[in-house]
Design a protein around this motif. Sequence first.
Motif, short mmCIF file in Angstrom:
data_model
loop_
_atom_site.label_atom_id
_atom_site.label_comp_id
_atom_site.label_asym_id
_atom_site.label_seq_id
_atom_site.Cartn_x
_atom_site.Cartn_y
_atom_site.Cartn_z
N GLN A 65 0.84 -1.20 0.00
CA GLN A 65 0.00 0.00 0.00
C GLN A 65 0.88 1.26 0.00
O GLN A 65 0.67 2.17 -0.80
N ARG A 72 2.22 6.51 -7.05
CA ARG A 72 1.10 7.20 -7.69
C ARG A 72 1.42 8.67 -7.98
O ARG A 72 0.95 9.24 -8.96
N ASP A 104 -6.23 -0.22 -0.78
CA ASP A 104 -7.37 0.68 -0.97
C ASP A 104 -7.38 1.19 -2.41
O ASP A 104 -6.43 0.97 -3.17
N PRO A 105 -8.45 1.88 -2.81
CA PRO A 105 -8.56 2.35 -4.20
C PRO A 105 -7.39 3.24 -4.64
O PRO A 105 -7.00 3.19 -5.81
N ALA A 106 -6.82 4.03 -3.75
CA ALA A 106 -5.70 4.90 -4.13
C ALA A 106 -4.48 4.06 -4.52
O ALA A 106 -3.77 4.39 -5.47
N LEU A 108 -4.58 0.83 -5.60
CA LEU A 108 -4.92 0.11 -6.82
C LEU A 108 -4.85 1.02 -8.05
O LEU A 108 -4.50 0.56 -9.14
N ALA A 109 -5.15 2.30 -7.87
CA ALA A 109 -5.11 3.25 -8.99
C ALA A 109 -3.69 3.44 -9.52
O ALA A 109 -3.50 3.85 -10.67
N ALA A 110 -2.68 3.16 -8.71
CA ALA A 110 -1.29 3.32 -9.14
C ALA A 110 -0.85 2.22 -10.10
O ALA A 110 0.14 2.36 -10.80
N HIS A 112 -0.89 -0.04 -13.36
CA HIS A 112 -1.32 0.06 -14.75
C HIS A 112 -1.58 -1.30 -15.39
O HIS A 112 -2.46 -1.43 -16.23
N LYS A 138 -7.20 -3.37 -15.42
CA LYS A 138 -5.76 -3.21 -15.67
C LYS A 138 -5.38 -3.87 -16.99
O LYS A 138 -6.02 -4.80 -17.45
#
Length: 167
Positions: A65, A72, A104-106, A108-110, A112, A138
């Motif tokens: 995490q 990110r 968390d979503p933050a 996972l957003a990192a 690609h 992804k």
Amino acid sequence: HNRIPDLDGLTSREVAGLIPAIEVTSRESVDILCYFYDFPALQEFFQTIVEPYRLRPYMLSLTCQEILVALRSRTCLVTIPHPDFPTDRLRSNFMRLLTAGGLDPAALAAIHGIEVFNASRDKGVCLEKARLADRLGKVPLVGSDAHTKRAVGDSLMYCRATCQSEF
């Protein structure tokens, strides 16, 4: 893992042919591949995130995490290799961490892309990872996991693309 090479002694032409990248391993043994657009960005990441938090040669004291959140804010591509080795301590524990709600979503957003095809895995496992990449939104990736010279060329992947943009 958790190291970058010294570029001293290489010509500018040799350096131009290299991709500035690093594979880092989190405290939970999740491997993360980080591809930067230039060497100064890779060196900055290494000096601020990797070097100060190296627990041992192949592991950082940071959680997956924490690493993903740090990535990110940087201009780089982030991928997860071999996400399906939940019991092999030398491989990624990404699936176990994801199942336990440890990202968390933050974070996972990192990410690609996720490796879905690897020559060392059977077709069923590859299809399962392809569904995971699709579910997470992804890019599905191909990996050889060729950590030795002998393993290079163990597999071949075909793509039915008629042009570069389609590929």
